[in-house]
Design a protein around this motif. Structure first.
Motif, PDB file in Angstrom:
ATOM      1  N   GLY A   1       0.825  -1.198   0.000  1.00  0.00           N
ATOM      2  CA  GLY A   1       0.000   0.000   0.000  1.00  0.00           C
ATOM      3  C   GLY A   1       0.860   1.248   0.000  1.00  0.00           C
ATOM      4  O   GLY A   1       0.637   2.187  -0.783  1.00  0.00           O
ATOM      5  N   TYR A   2       1.871   1.261   0.872  1.00  0.00           N
ATOM      6  CA  TYR A   2       2.816   2.375   0.886  1.00  0.00           C
ATOM      7  C   TYR A   2       3.550   2.467  -0.451  1.00  0.00           C
ATOM      8  O   TYR A   2       3.663   3.549  -1.050  1.00  0.00           O
ATOM      9  N   LEU A   3       4.039   1.335  -0.930  1.00  0.00           N
ATOM     10  CA  LEU A   3       4.880   1.317  -2.114  1.00  0.00           C
ATOM     11  C   LEU A   3       4.119   1.780  -3.368  1.00  0.00           C
ATOM     12  O   LEU A   3       4.684   2.463  -4.225  1.00  0.00           O
ATOM     13  N   LEU A   4       2.854   1.424  -3.457  1.00  0.00           N
ATOM     14  CA  LEU A   4       2.078   1.789  -4.637  1.00  0.00           C
ATOM     15  C   LEU A   4       1.847   3.294  -4.709  1.00  0.00           C
ATOM     16  O   LEU A   4       1.879   3.880  -5.796  1.00  0.00           O
ATOM     17  N   VAL A   5       1.613   3.931  -3.565  1.00  0.00           N
ATOM     18  CA  VAL A   5       1.485   5.392  -3.571  1.00  0.00           C
ATOM     19  C   VAL A   5       2.842   6.035  -3.832  1.00  0.00           C
ATOM     20  O   VAL A   5       2.957   6.996  -4.595  1.00  0.00           O
ATOM     21  N   TYR A   6       3.864   5.501  -3.211  1.00  0.00           N
ATOM     22  CA  TYR A   6       5.230   6.007  -3.376  1.00  0.00           C
ATOM     23  C   TYR A   6       5.675   5.934  -4.836  1.00  0.00           C
ATOM     24  O   TYR A   6       6.400   6.821  -5.319  1.00  0.00           O
ATOM     25  N   SER A   7       5.224   4.912  -5.554  1.00  0.00           N
ATOM     26  CA  SER A   7       5.707   4.677  -6.916  1.00  0.00           C
ATOM     27  C   SER A   7       5.387   5.828  -7.859  1.00  0.00           C
ATOM     28  O   SER A   7       6.108   6.058  -8.829  1.00  0.00           O
ATOM     29  N   GLY A   8       4.299   6.555  -7.599  1.00  0.00           N
ATOM     30  CA  GLY A   8       3.973   7.697  -8.442  1.00  0.00           C
ATOM     31  C   GLY A   8       2.623   7.563  -9.132  1.00  0.00           C
ATOM     32  O   GLY A   8       1.816   6.680  -8.824  1.00  0.00           O
ATOM     33  N   GLN A   9       2.400   8.437 -10.105  1.00  0.00           N
ATOM     34  CA  GLN A   9       1.084   8.584 -10.725  1.00  0.00           C
ATOM     35  C   GLN A   9       0.707   7.413 -11.630  1.00  0.00           C
ATOM     36  O   GLN A   9      -0.468   7.113 -11.812  1.00  0.00           O
ATOM     37  N   HIS A  10       1.695   6.732 -12.212  1.00  0.00           N
ATOM     38  CA  HIS A  10       1.374   5.708 -13.209  1.00  0.00           C
ATOM     39  C   HIS A  10       0.500   4.586 -12.642  1.00  0.00           C
ATOM     40  O   HIS A  10      -0.348   4.042 -13.359  1.00  0.00           O
TER      41      HIS A  10
END
Length: 363
Positions: free
Chosen positions: A208-217
């Protein structure tokens, strides 16, 4: 660092907690309810469980995903000491209070319902979720702060590019499938106080953290492919229903779970990422309602189940009673009594007044 408010994530937190209440109420009308510590209707509604099994593979994992996403936004304006202090006040304090004062209430009603000897003992009950979240915060915080200080690094660039492909989010599912293969849960949806629930929740919180951190794509991808993910999730559910009597091998249920979750994230980002006048109220109320809903629901069942009426009317009555009483307890007590607010994860009144003044004075 300023970060735009993600209204869709707030909405999903509210909606999933409301679905959790509905799910727990449905358990009351299953013949096995007593075996997992629920009060049980003598007039079961077993067909009700068919749609509930569509929900049960993703209802808890998505809350862990959302909690990890919430930590990302909380870290934007706090150092690690401030964050641990804030999470201790918001999670650990309500958990400890709940163990001694809230969870024993629904066990007391359970004992009363079945004419058992009345006894008190502190326990987590449904608040196990909070205990897991607090442990995940402590475990993952060093990694998350390392990532935070490398926002422009190659890892984030690779992650963002990976999530621009519809198969990118599905690579995340492989980790969840491996967890199911490794732990081998007998019942996939049995999350409470199990190793499967702990590891699954940890993965969902981390990603969950990582997906938001990854950016807009990531968000653009799930918005574009939301219906595809949901169709695949529904297809796996149909296979689970027809071929496996609703309990498929864990790796298939993990895949189905993530398809549902990515589809729901896509729907949320497309339709719910906008402010609404009641969202602030509901978002604040959701957490206290989650804490109190079990004893409220049990009390409603204690009053309604003995009535000689159709079980569907009983179901409706318990739903209305639970939501109405949770609202009244929150609105008239938890929200207004200053010393109760922090025990249910809310800011103190002085902090709320200060925050409102800041908002009013903003140009």
């Amino acid at each position: 660092m300023k970060t735009a408010r993600r209204h869709d994530i707030d909405w999903l937190r509210v909606i999933t907690i409301a679905l959790l209440l509905m799910y727990h109420i449905a358990i009351i009308f299953q013949p096995w309810a007593m075996f997992i510590g629920f009060v049980k209707s003598e007039q079961p509604l077993e067909n009700l469980w068919i749609p509930m099994t569509m929900l049960n593979v993703w209802r808890i994992p998505i809350l862990f995903f959302v909690s990890g996403m919430g930590l990302y936004f909380a870290m934007r304006k706090r150092n690690w000491k401030q964050l641990i202090g804030e999470r201790s006040r918001r999670i650990l304090l309500p958990l400890l209070f709940g163990i001694v004062a809230i969870a024993p209430l629904h066990m007391f009603i359970f004992q009363k319902f079945y004419s058992l000897p009345l006894g008190y003992y502190p326990h987590m009950g449904h608040l196990w979720f909070l205990g897991n979240i607090f442990i995940y915060v402590l475990l993952f915080l060093p990694i998350f702060y390392l990532l935070k200080h490398r926002e422009g690094g190659k890892f984030k660039q690779i992650l963002n590019k990976l999530m621009s492909n519809p198969f990118g989010p599905l690579l995340v599912s492989l980790v969840f499938m491996l967890e199911a293969i490794w732990v081998k849960p007998q019942i996939y949806s049995l999350y409470a106080e199990t190793w499967h629930g702990f590891f699954l929740g940890g993965l969902a919180f981390f990603f969950g953290y990582l997906l938001v951190y990854s950016g807009q794509h990531f968000w653009d991808t799930v918005k574009k492919w939301r219906w595809g993910y949901l169709v695949l999730a529904l297809a796996l559910y149909v296979v689970r229903y027809l071929e496996f009597q609703l309990e498929a091998p864990g790796y298939l249920m993990a895949l189905e779970s993530n398809y549902w979750i990515f589809g729901v994230f896509g729907l949320g980002y497309r339709y719910l990422n906008k402010p609404h006048r009641i969202l602030g109220y509901l978002s604040q109320a959701a957490y206290p309602v989650y804490i109190i809903h079990m004893f409220v629901m049990y009390f409603g069942a204690l009053l309604i189940l003995p009535l000689k009426i159709d079980p569907w009317i009983q179901l409706l009555g318990i739903i209305v009673f639970t939501f109405a009483m949770c609202y009244l307890i929150y609105e008239l007590l938890i929200r207004r009594v200053w010393f109760l607010r922090p025990l249910f994860g809310l800011k103190g009144k002085q902090k709320m007044v200060t925050a409102k003044k800041v908002l009013v004075n903003k140009p």
